[in-house]
Design an enzyme around this catalytic site. Sequence first.
Site, short mmCIF file in Angstrom:
data_model
loop_
_atom_site.label_atom_id
_atom_site.label_comp_id
_atom_site.label_asym_id
_atom_site.label_seq_id
_atom_site.Cartn_x
_atom_site.Cartn_y
_atom_site.Cartn_z
N SER A 249 0.80 -1.23 0.00
CA SER A 249 0.00 0.00 0.00
C SER A 249 0.83 1.28 0.00
O SER A 249 0.53 2.22 -0.73
CB SER A 249 -0.93 0.01 1.21
OG SER A 249 -1.64 -1.19 1.31
N HIS A 307 0.51 4.89 4.70
CA HIS A 307 -0.14 5.45 3.52
C HIS A 307 0.27 6.90 3.32
O HIS A 307 0.57 7.33 2.20
CB HIS A 307 -1.67 5.37 3.68
CG HIS A 307 -2.21 3.99 3.57
ND1 HIS A 307 -3.55 3.72 3.55
CD2 HIS A 307 -1.59 2.79 3.47
CE1 HIS A 307 -3.74 2.41 3.46
NE2 HIS A 307 -2.56 1.83 3.41
#
Length: 344
Positions: A249, A307
């Site tokens: 991610s 993230h």
Amino acid sequence: MALSHIMKFNQICCNRHLLLQIEDKFQKFPNRAFRRLQKQNKKEGFDSLASPFNNVNVDTGSIRIRKLWKPLGFTLMFSTACFGGAAVWQYENMRAHAINMLKQPTVFLYKKKSETYYKSSDWRRQLNEWWNGLSPGEKVFIPICFANILVFAAWRIPRFQPTMLNYFCSNPGSKSVCWPMLLSTFSHYSAIHLFANMYVLHSFSTGAVATLGKEQFLGLYLSAGVISSFTSYLYKTVTKQAGFSLGASGAIMAILGYVCTQYPDTKLGIIFLPILVFSAGSAIKVIVGLDLAGVVLGWRIFDHAAHLGGAACGIMWSYWGNQYIWHKREPLLQYWHSLRGSIK
């Protein structure tokens, strides 16, 4: 370059948070020890992307700020090596192409004479045709995807699980803190997690490679993966929230951040909601806003800090990195050229 086609947002990454949801009731590890751990401390843990690992007890006392110097040094050295290696790789590719063009008439005659010899195998010819028909972005995506699938398969082998837990999950409280920062970005326990990440990467890799080139793309992807892991380490250390994280991610968020910043007016959509269309610029703002809220409010849905680290890396590369780092690589290439000549 038609980025509207490249990003047709099946590409969603925008509600990246929807795509990255993981099976929570998924297949259990065949190892009984892990099943016992799953029953313990059910309310503890950090990253839902690593659901089976959230329930493993981690000593928060081992998480200290002073232990971050080693991961920080690894992050700086690895990122430098990634972009330096990418610059040298690009130099070698351009040199090989130039030499090939100079020898083209000779190569043509050689191929005519030996074509039946080196392409005598049908499957090899078909494989060559298939590979040559891929776009540059797909040629970069497929090896990355294959590596992720191999690691995913390794999680299914009980004897490998202790090694996978030690080296393919990032956690600032572990004994090994450096290499897991990289290896965890190729690690997925859940099939849904793997599919969602690879789907988003495939959607954006074509546009990113078309802009950056495969060498710079790979340098950004790998370095962003490590930078996002370090961001996660920093957040977990400051908040004393121990837990394991894994998944691509953070690295993918860098690619997403770069493309959405570079082409903010590109229209995106969600694959299951074709009537919902929005700009790439709006998409990245919403995603970063949600992750920022997750960090501030202490949400444990995803590794929001990772993230944010990945997205920041991609956005900064779009604004400054390409211009002030990549375009200033000439001294390195001159040094490599002279070193290459001296080796010969």
